[in-house]
Design an enzyme around this catalytic site. Structure first.
Site, short mmCIF file in Angstrom:
data_model
loop_
_atom_site.label_atom_id
_atom_site.label_comp_id
_atom_site.label_asym_id
_atom_site.label_seq_id
_atom_site.Cartn_x
_atom_site.Cartn_y
_atom_site.Cartn_z
N LYS A 139 0.86 -1.20 0.00
CA LYS A 139 0.00 0.00 0.00
C LYS A 139 0.89 1.24 0.00
CE LYS A 139 -1.92 2.91 2.32
NZ LYS A 139 -1.87 4.39 2.11
N GLY A 175 6.83 4.61 8.41
CA GLY A 175 6.01 5.81 8.54
C GLY A 175 6.16 6.41 9.93
N SER A 176 5.10 7.06 10.38
CA SER A 176 5.18 7.78 11.65
C SER A 176 5.17 6.81 12.84
CB SER A 176 4.01 8.74 11.78
OG SER A 176 2.80 8.04 11.76
N THR A 177 5.76 7.25 13.93
CA THR A 177 5.78 6.43 15.15
C THR A 177 4.36 6.17 15.64
OG1 THR A 177 7.97 7.22 15.72
CG2 THR A 177 6.64 6.38 17.54
N GLU A 178 3.51 7.20 15.51
CA GLU A 178 2.13 7.08 15.98
C GLU A 178 1.39 5.92 15.28
OE1 GLU A 178 0.11 10.60 14.88
OE2 GLU A 178 -1.69 10.13 16.01
N GLU A 182 9.67 0.65 10.73
CA GLU A 182 10.73 1.64 10.53
C GLU A 182 10.07 3.00 10.70
OE1 GLU A 182 12.69 4.36 9.38
OE2 GLU A 182 12.75 3.63 7.31
N GLY A 226 2.83 3.51 13.62
CA GLY A 226 3.56 2.28 13.94
C GLY A 226 3.07 1.65 15.24
N CYS A 249 13.54 10.09 7.44
CA CYS A 249 13.43 9.63 8.82
C CYS A 249 14.76 9.70 9.54
CB CYS A 249 12.87 8.21 8.87
SG CYS A 249 13.66 7.12 7.70
N GLU A 298 10.04 15.25 15.75
CA GLU A 298 10.41 15.07 14.35
C GLU A 298 9.64 16.09 13.51
OE1 GLU A 298 9.09 11.52 12.15
OE2 GLU A 298 11.14 11.34 11.42
P1 NDP Z 1 1.79 7.94 8.33
O1 NDP Z 1 2.55 7.15 9.30
O2 NDP Z 1 0.38 8.28 8.63
O3 NDP Z 1 1.79 7.24 6.90
C1 NDP Z 1 2.63 6.19 6.48
C2 NDP Z 1 1.82 5.15 5.70
O4 NDP Z 1 0.90 4.50 6.56
C3 NDP Z 1 0.98 5.74 4.58
O5 NDP Z 1 0.90 4.83 3.52
C4 NDP Z 1 -0.36 5.90 5.26
O6 NDP Z 1 -1.42 6.02 4.36
C5 NDP Z 1 -0.43 4.62 6.06
N1 NDP Z 1 -1.34 4.65 7.21
C6 NDP Z 1 -1.89 5.70 7.85
N2 NDP Z 1 -2.64 5.28 8.89
C7 NDP Z 1 -2.56 3.93 8.92
C8 NDP Z 1 -3.09 2.91 9.77
N3 NDP Z 1 -3.85 3.21 10.81
N4 NDP Z 1 -2.79 1.63 9.50
C9 NDP Z 1 -1.99 1.31 8.47
N5 NDP Z 1 -1.46 2.22 7.64
C10 NDP Z 1 -1.72 3.52 7.85
O7 NDP Z 1 2.60 9.26 8.05
P2 NDP Z 1 2.01 10.64 7.50
O8 NDP Z 1 2.09 10.59 6.05
O9 NDP Z 1 0.67 10.96 8.08
O10 NDP Z 1 3.06 11.65 8.10
C11 NDP Z 1 2.92 12.12 9.45
C12 NDP Z 1 4.26 12.29 10.09
O11 NDP Z 1 4.91 11.06 10.18
C13 NDP Z 1 5.22 13.15 9.30
O12 NDP Z 1 5.06 14.49 9.58
C14 NDP Z 1 6.53 12.63 9.76
O13 NDP Z 1 6.93 13.27 10.94
C15 NDP Z 1 6.28 11.19 10.03
N6 NDP Z 1 6.72 10.30 8.95
C16 NDP Z 1 7.83 9.58 9.14
C17 NDP Z 1 8.28 8.77 8.15
C18 NDP Z 1 9.51 7.98 8.33
O14 NDP Z 1 10.03 7.42 7.37
N7 NDP Z 1 10.00 7.87 9.53
C19 NDP Z 1 7.62 8.65 6.86
C20 NDP Z 1 6.40 9.41 6.77
C21 NDP Z 1 6.00 10.21 7.79
P3 NDP Z 1 -1.81 7.49 3.82
O15 NDP Z 1 -0.57 8.11 3.30
O16 NDP Z 1 -2.73 7.23 2.75
O17 NDP Z 1 -2.36 8.19 5.01
#
Ligand code: NDP
Length: 509
Positions: free
Chosen positions: A215, A267-270, A289, A272, A323, A420
């Site tokens: 996804k 993606g985000s820690t939240e 990650e 994760g 990240c 972050e």
């Molecule tokens: P998210 O963690 O929300 O998104 C990462 C991926 O997870 C996207 O494909 C997202 O879909 C998907 N996703 C969102 N919610 C869920 C869920 N409940 N279950 C499974 N998958 C989900 O990051 P954001 O894009 O909202 O960014 C927010 C913050 O996160 C940024 O400001 C940054 O600080 C941090 N971030 C960190 C990253 C890293 O590599 N460490 C990468 C990206 C963000 P969709 O995009 O469609 O919402």
């Protein structure tokens, strides 16, 4: 007037420049001369972009059940690029069923040497079509073509090449004889390196014999869909790779699906943490990650010019949407003024603007919500008393832009030193002794990466042993290689991607 300047003037007169509404350019100041680069636009017609894209399930592009779609936009102009299918629960069912079927009947039983051939094919096609991918990634993500062309796409191809080499050698990878694949991998990736993250997820999973449901992020789905076309072109058996576009709820449905054996998330820690909770007790194998707040530590004996390049690469590469970005600069107090001065001079030479201009260093912020987050945190830095500085920089009128920003006078409790930001914002702190550098570097809930700049090898080793970070770069920063494992601990997640270690995440070991 130089030839270049004359060409620029001619192009502007003929209306061939960046055009109305396109990102403006920044004058660069070098040796006291005020001069402009001529436009160097990358042709965008090399990649045909469809008006609509379907989901990639069982080797075919299909509309979402129920026909829902969403728009993906160009963050540099806010113009819509295409409508993309939005996968719902029924589509996740279809994709997981296709992946299961392919795992049991085709990909799982296939000898590793045969799987490797497909991965090599994908890697070669990625190289052959690299310019298409680079252009599409810049348009959909906003990052400069210089980076997509020279970093994202070559590294993505390198990952497929690297893991192709492992596919027939799993018995000798140190996991015991005949390690088994896990089954169907559900993979959710972010928007900051859309193609590269897809490669990081798919290549090791496929090499180890798993099938995948991936996804991509809602704001950057297009290169994953182009990669799906590459899978077709490579003759990959249907169902081995499935790509479901959609928003967070699609990701949540993939992760929660009972037919998925392994979850990989970046993606985000939240999110994760939410995923970790959602699959607790299911027996699914998980790698996360997540975010970071890395310290880039510069000692007084460091080669300052090189360190400044490393600082710039550490935090302004990919607009700071990284990240492992070196977002906290720790400088030894005795050289702090000098380093900050050199850094400011260097930042005045960076060019912000049209991502498809080959001279652009800093592109667009990926989305409005991300721009708002960066703006909010930068404002908090000022409100808490840090000193904010940006080079003179005219931001384009349309699209999402944020000037490279440096905060000095930052203390450890400031939000800009703790949270972050995921944008082009650097927080500068100082230290006096190596021990103080270690203490400050480790004063974060994250643990993904760190940098050390010093001429002393012994100090590099001493620091690296004490820094709580999964990756420590010495006298360099943001350097990636498919053979080298990458990942964090604490709130930066767990598990490794890349290298032999990256295979373990996709094997029953
Ligand atoms: P998210 O963690 O929300 O998104 C990462 C991926 O997870 C996207 O494909 C997202 O879909 C998907 N996703 C969102 N919610 C869920 C869920 N409940 N279950 C499974 N998958 C989900 O990051 P954001 O894009 O909202 O960014 C927010 C913050 O996160 C940024 O400001 C940054 O600080 C941090 N971030 C960190 C990253 C890293 O590599 N460490 C990468 C990206 C963000 P969709 O995009 O469609 O919402």
């Amino acid at each position: 007037m130089t030839d270049k300047a004359a060409r620029a003037e001619g192009a502007a007169a003929a209306g061939q420049g960046a055009g109305a509404g396109a990102p403006a350019r920044v004058a660069t100041l070098t040796s006291g001369l005020d001069w402009q680069y001529a436009p160097a636009p990358q042709a965008r017609d090399i990649v045909p972009i469809a008006a609509e894209y379907g989901l990639f399930v069982a080797g075919e592009f299909t509309p979402a059940t129920g026909g829902r779609t969403f728009a993906t936009i160009n963050p540099a102009t806010e113009e819509p690029i295409a409508q993309v299918a939005q996968a719902g629960a029924a589509d996740v069912d279809r994709a997981v069923a296709a992946a299961r079927d392919a795992y049991e009947h085709v990909w799982g039983p296939m000898p590793g040497a045969e799987r490797a051939k497909y991965l090599y094919r994908i890697a070669r096609i990625l190289q052959e079509r690299s310019r298409e991918f680079a252009v599409l990634e810049s348009i959909d993500n906003g990052k400069p073509i210089r980076e997509t062309r020279d970093v994202d796409v070559p590294l993505a191809a390198a990952h497929f090449f690297y893991y192709a080499g492992w596919a027939d050698k799993l018995d000798y990878a140190g996991f015991g004889p005949a390690p088994r694949a896990l089954g169907v991998a559900g993979q959710v990736i972010p928007w900051n390196f859309p193609l590269l993250m897809a490669a990081w997820k798919l290549a090791p999973a496929l090499a180890a014999g798993n099938t995948c449901v991936l996804k991509p992020a809602e704001t950057t789905p297009l290169t994953a869909l182009l990669l799906a076309q590459v899978c077709q072109q490579a003759g990959l058996p249907p169902g081995v790779v499935n790509i479901l576009t959609g928003a967070g709820e699609t990701g949540a449905a993939v992760v929660a699906h009972p037919g998925v054996n392994k979850v990989a998330f970046t993606g985000s820690t939240e999110v994760g943490i939410a995923i970790n909770r959602a699959i607790a007790g299911t027996g699914k194998k998980l790698t996360l990650e997540l975010g970071g707040k890395a310290a880039n530590v510069v000692f007084d004996d460091a080669p300052i010019d090189q360190a400044v390049e490393g600082i710039v690469n550490g935090i302004f590469f990919n607009q700071g949407h990284v990240c492992c970005a070196g977002s906290r600069l720790l400088v030894q107090e005795s050289v702090a003024d000098h380093v900050v001065d050199r850094l400011r001079r260097r930042l005045q030479t960076l060019r912000l603007g049209d991502p498809l201009d080959k001279n652009t260093d800093i592109g667009a912020i990926n989305s409005r919500p991300q721009l708002e987050k960066i703006t909010r945190l930068a404002a908090a830095g000022e409100a808490e008393g840090a000193h904010r500085w940006s080079p003179p920089c005219e931001l384009p009128k349309r699209g999402f832009w944020f000037a490279p920003t440096v905060f000095t006078g930052v203390s450890q409790s400031h939000r800009i030193a703790q949270e972050e930001i995921f944008g082009p914002v650097l927080s500068v702190l100082t230290f006096r002794t190596p021990q103080e550098a270690v203490t400050k570097a480790n004063n974060t809930p994250y643990g993904l990466s760190a940098g050390i700049w010093t001429e002393k090898g012994s100090r590099i080793l001493w620091m690296a042993q004490r820094m709580r970070a999964g990756v420590v770069w010495a006298n360099t920063y943001n350097l990636f290689d498919p053979a080298s494992p990458f990942g964090g601990y604490r709130e930066s997640g767990f598990g490794r991607e890349g290298g032999r270690h990256g295979l373990a995440a996709y094997l029953d070991v």
